[in-house]
Design an enzyme around this catalytic site. Sequence first.
Site, PDB file in Angstrom:
ATOM      1  N   LYS A  76       0.838  -1.207   0.000  1.00  0.00           N
ATOM      2  CA  LYS A  76       0.000   0.000   0.000  1.00  0.00           C
ATOM      3  C   LYS A  76       0.867   1.248   0.000  1.00  0.00           C
ATOM      4  CE  LYS A  76      -3.428   2.448   2.925  1.00  0.00           C
ATOM      5  NZ  LYS A  76      -4.320   2.356   4.114  1.00  0.00           N
ATOM      6  N   ASP A 123      -3.177  10.041   3.912  1.00  0.00           N
ATOM      7  CA  ASP A 123      -4.545   9.522   4.064  1.00  0.00           C
ATOM      8  C   ASP A 123      -5.346  10.422   5.000  1.00  0.00           C
ATOM      9  OD1 ASP A 123      -6.872   8.101   4.337  1.00  0.00           O
ATOM     10  OD2 ASP A 123      -5.987   6.452   5.499  1.00  0.00           O
ATOM     11  N   LYS A 174     -10.803  12.001   8.770  1.00  0.00           N
ATOM     12  CA  LYS A 174     -10.276  11.577  10.065  1.00  0.00           C
ATOM     13  C   LYS A 174     -10.389  12.728  11.051  1.00  0.00           C
ATOM     14  CE  LYS A 174      -6.797   8.307   8.344  1.00  0.00           C
ATOM     15  NZ  LYS A 174      -7.390   7.067   8.863  1.00  0.00           N
ATOM     16  N   ASP A 199       1.232   6.232   5.660  1.00  0.00           N
ATOM     17  CA  ASP A 199       0.318   5.223   5.126  1.00  0.00           C
ATOM     18  C   ASP A 199       0.864   4.532   3.867  1.00  0.00           C
ATOM     19  OD1 ASP A 199      -1.995   3.819   5.571  1.00  0.00           O
ATOM     20  OD2 ASP A 199      -3.306   5.245   4.530  1.00  0.00           O
ATOM     21  N   ASP A 240     -12.602   6.266   4.103  1.00  0.00           N
ATOM     22  CA  ASP A 240     -11.328   6.081   4.802  1.00  0.00           C
ATOM     23  C   ASP A 240     -10.822   4.640   4.671  1.00  0.00           C
ATOM     24  OD1 ASP A 240      -9.136   6.828   6.237  1.00  0.00           O
ATOM     25  OD2 ASP A 240     -10.133   6.905   8.196  1.00  0.00           O
ATOM     26  N   GLU A 254      -9.724   3.240   2.175  1.00  0.00           N
ATOM     27  CA  GLU A 254      -9.217   3.428   0.810  1.00  0.00           C
ATOM     28  C   GLU A 254      -8.126   2.415   0.466  1.00  0.00           C
ATOM     29  OE1 GLU A 254      -7.953   4.872   3.337  1.00  0.00           O
ATOM     30  OE2 GLU A 254      -5.809   4.703   2.984  1.00  0.00           O
ATOM     31  N   ARG A 257      -7.732  -0.819   0.977  1.00  0.00           N
ATOM     32  CA  ARG A 257      -8.174  -2.078   0.360  1.00  0.00           C
ATOM     33  C   ARG A 257      -8.634  -1.860  -1.078  1.00  0.00           C
ATOM     34  NH1 ARG A 257     -12.453  -2.874   5.031  1.00  0.00           N
ATOM     35  NH2 ARG A 257     -10.857  -1.627   6.052  1.00  0.00           N
TER      36      ARG A 257
HETATM   37  N1  BES Z   1      -4.505   3.972   6.952  1.00  0.00           N
HETATM   38  C1  BES Z   1      -5.660   3.672   7.732  1.00  0.00           C
HETATM   39  C2  BES Z   1      -5.363   2.659   8.838  1.00  0.00           C
HETATM   40  C3  BES Z   1      -4.501   3.171   9.954  1.00  0.00           C
HETATM   41  C4  BES Z   1      -5.065   3.636  11.109  1.00  0.00           C
HETATM   42  C5  BES Z   1      -3.122   3.115   9.851  1.00  0.00           C
HETATM   43  C6  BES Z   1      -4.250   4.070  12.143  1.00  0.00           C
HETATM   44  C7  BES Z   1      -2.316   3.564  10.886  1.00  0.00           C
HETATM   45  C8  BES Z   1      -2.872   4.035  12.020  1.00  0.00           C
HETATM   46  C9  BES Z   1      -6.760   3.117   6.855  1.00  0.00           C
HETATM   47  O1  BES Z   1      -6.829   3.651   5.589  1.00  0.00           O
HETATM   48  C10 BES Z   1      -8.044   3.431   7.554  1.00  0.00           C
HETATM   49  O2  BES Z   1      -8.329   4.569   7.700  1.00  0.00           O
HETATM   50  N2  BES Z   1      -8.744   2.401   7.992  1.00  0.00           N
HETATM   51  C11 BES Z   1      -9.958   2.548   8.703  1.00  0.00           C
HETATM   52  C12 BES Z   1     -10.941   1.517   8.197  1.00  0.00           C
HETATM   53  C13 BES Z   1     -12.339   1.733   8.664  1.00  0.00           C
HETATM   54  C14 BES Z   1     -12.915   2.970   8.025  1.00  0.00           C
HETATM   55  C15 BES Z   1     -13.158   0.520   8.272  1.00  0.00           C
HETATM   56  C16 BES Z   1      -9.698   2.358  10.191  1.00  0.00           C
HETATM   57  O3  BES Z   1      -8.918   1.486  10.551  1.00  0.00           O
HETATM   58  O4  BES Z   1     -10.271   3.093  10.986  1.00  0.00           O
HETATM   59 ZN    ZN Z   2      -5.025   4.380   4.814  1.00  0.00          ZN
HETATM   60 ZN    ZN Z   3      -7.954   5.440   5.483  1.00  0.00          ZN
END
Ligand code: BES
Ligand code: ZN
Ligand code: ZN
Length: 467
Positions: free
Chosen positions: A237, A242, A249, A260, A319, A321, A323
Amino acid sequence: MIILSEYSRLKYSVFFIKQMNDDRDCDIPDYFRGEYLETVMDSDKKGFCRLYVGMGEAEPEIREIREAVCCAAFIMKEKNIREYQLDLSAFYKPERMEVLSAVAEGICTGAYDITMPGDIKKNMPSVHLYGIIKEKTEEARIRLSYAVRLAEEQSWARDMVNAPGNMLRPMDFAREITEHTNKLPIECEMIVYGKLKTMGMNALTSIGGSSDNPPVLFIMRYRGDRDSDQVTGLVGKGVTCDTGGYCLKPAAAMMGIKGDMAGGAAVAAAVSALAANRIKANVTAVIPMCENRISSSSLVPGDVIKSFSGKKIEICNTDAEGRLILADAMSYIVRNEKVDRVIDIATLTGAVAGTFGFTTAGLLTDNEEFLGEFTEAYNKSGERYWRLPIFKEHRKMLQSKIADIKNIGKDYCGTITAGIFVQEFAEGKPWIHLDIAGTAWCDEPLSKGQPSGATGAGTTSLYYIFS
Ligand code: BES
Ligand code: ZN
Ligand code: ZN
C-alpha cells in the site's frame, strides 16, 4: 560503516553480558546484574571505556540481540562516540546470517536520526565487530556485507515513511524508488493516471483522483533466479497521505497519516535488498501510490465503482481506501504480471493495533505451505506476526445489496474483513496478507534506542522469504 575485526583495540567497547551468577568477570562493576537491557558504562585506568549491556538469563532470541545492539548504538550516539567495537562472542553462533543481520539492524536503528531519504550513511558510526572465531571470519565477512545492505535498505524504507507528505507525493515516491534502484538489476515501470483510467483501474483512480497529485501504479521486476519460472508477487500500500476523504479523520488522528505508504516502502526496500545482494529469487512488486483527499470528484459513501477486476464495489467508508487500491493492484499483479503467489502488506486497519498493540502485525492467509515459508522468514527477522481466522461468517460481512462487495464490514473484526476484501481480488493464488498498521510507526519507543516514527516494518521478513 560496520566491519569485522580480529582484535579489540579501540577505546570504546560494548559487551553483552548474561545475567550474573557468581563467577563474574572481575572487570565488571559488582552492582551490574546483567538483567535484560540493563546498561552500565565503566572505564579503566588506561582510559579504555566499556559499555556493558545485560542480556538476561536465557539464550537471547534474534529480537533480543537486535534490541540490545540497538540500545548500545543509541547510548553511543547520545554520547557522541562515533567509533567503537562490539564483542559478539556472547551470542550463540555469532557468524550466522540472522545474528549478523540483527546486529547490523540494531546499529542502524540505534544510530538513526530522522532524515531525508539517503542520509543514513552520513549518520552511521564506524563500528568494529569482533569475537567471531578465526575459522568463521571469512564466511561471516560475506554474510555481514549482505546483512549491512539489508539494514541500510530498511533504513531507506524508514526514511521514505518519515518523509513529510508534501515532500513525498505519489510521483516523488515513484521517482525516489527509481533513482534508488537505478544501478540494480531491477526493471522499474510506472503507469500514470491517464493510462490507469483507460485500463479501468477505477478503484485506484477514484481514490487517487481526489488530489491534484495524481496516482501512479509502480512496478518493480527482479529476476535473480534463472533456473525457475516461478514469480512471487508483492503488493504494498502506497497512500502517501490519508486524510480519510469525505469520511474525514478527526484532527487528533491526522498525525502520522504520511506513514500510510509503509507497506509500499517495505516492498521496495525488500526488492532493492534482494537485488543488491543478488539473491536467487524472482519477484515482482506492485505499489499503488496515491493520496486520499477531498475534492469535488472524490468518492462519497453510497457510490459504486467498477474495479479493474470487473467486480463492483459499494463505497461505505472513504477512509477504507487502502483495500480499494490494493484490490486493483492485486488484480493487476495476478492477471498482467502473472505471479504464482502473492503477499500484500499494508497499514490497513486501526483495528490491528487494537488487537495486537504495536509489537505484532496481523496475518491472514489461505495457504499453509506459503505460511510455513513466511513463518520461517519472519522468525529469522525477529519481527512478530500473528494469524487471524477467515470464517464464512466473516466473508458474509462484506456482502452488498447493490454491488458485488462492500468496502467495509460490519462492526468489529475490522482487520479480518479488510484482509478478506483484498483476498477477493487474488483470484485463488496462494495469498498472504500482512496488516502492519500497528507496527510500521512508533510514537513512543518500545525499547531503548528505538527511534520514534517509522520502523521499517516488513522489510526484513519479506527479504528472508528468499534468503
Ligand atoms: N490507513 C488507515 C489505517 C490506519 C489507522 C493506519 C491508524 C495507521 C494508524 C486506513 O486507511 C483506515 O483509515 N482504515 C480505517 C478503516 C475503517 C474505516 C473501516 C480504520 O482502521 O479506521
Ligand atoms: Zn489508509
Ligand atoms: Zn484510510
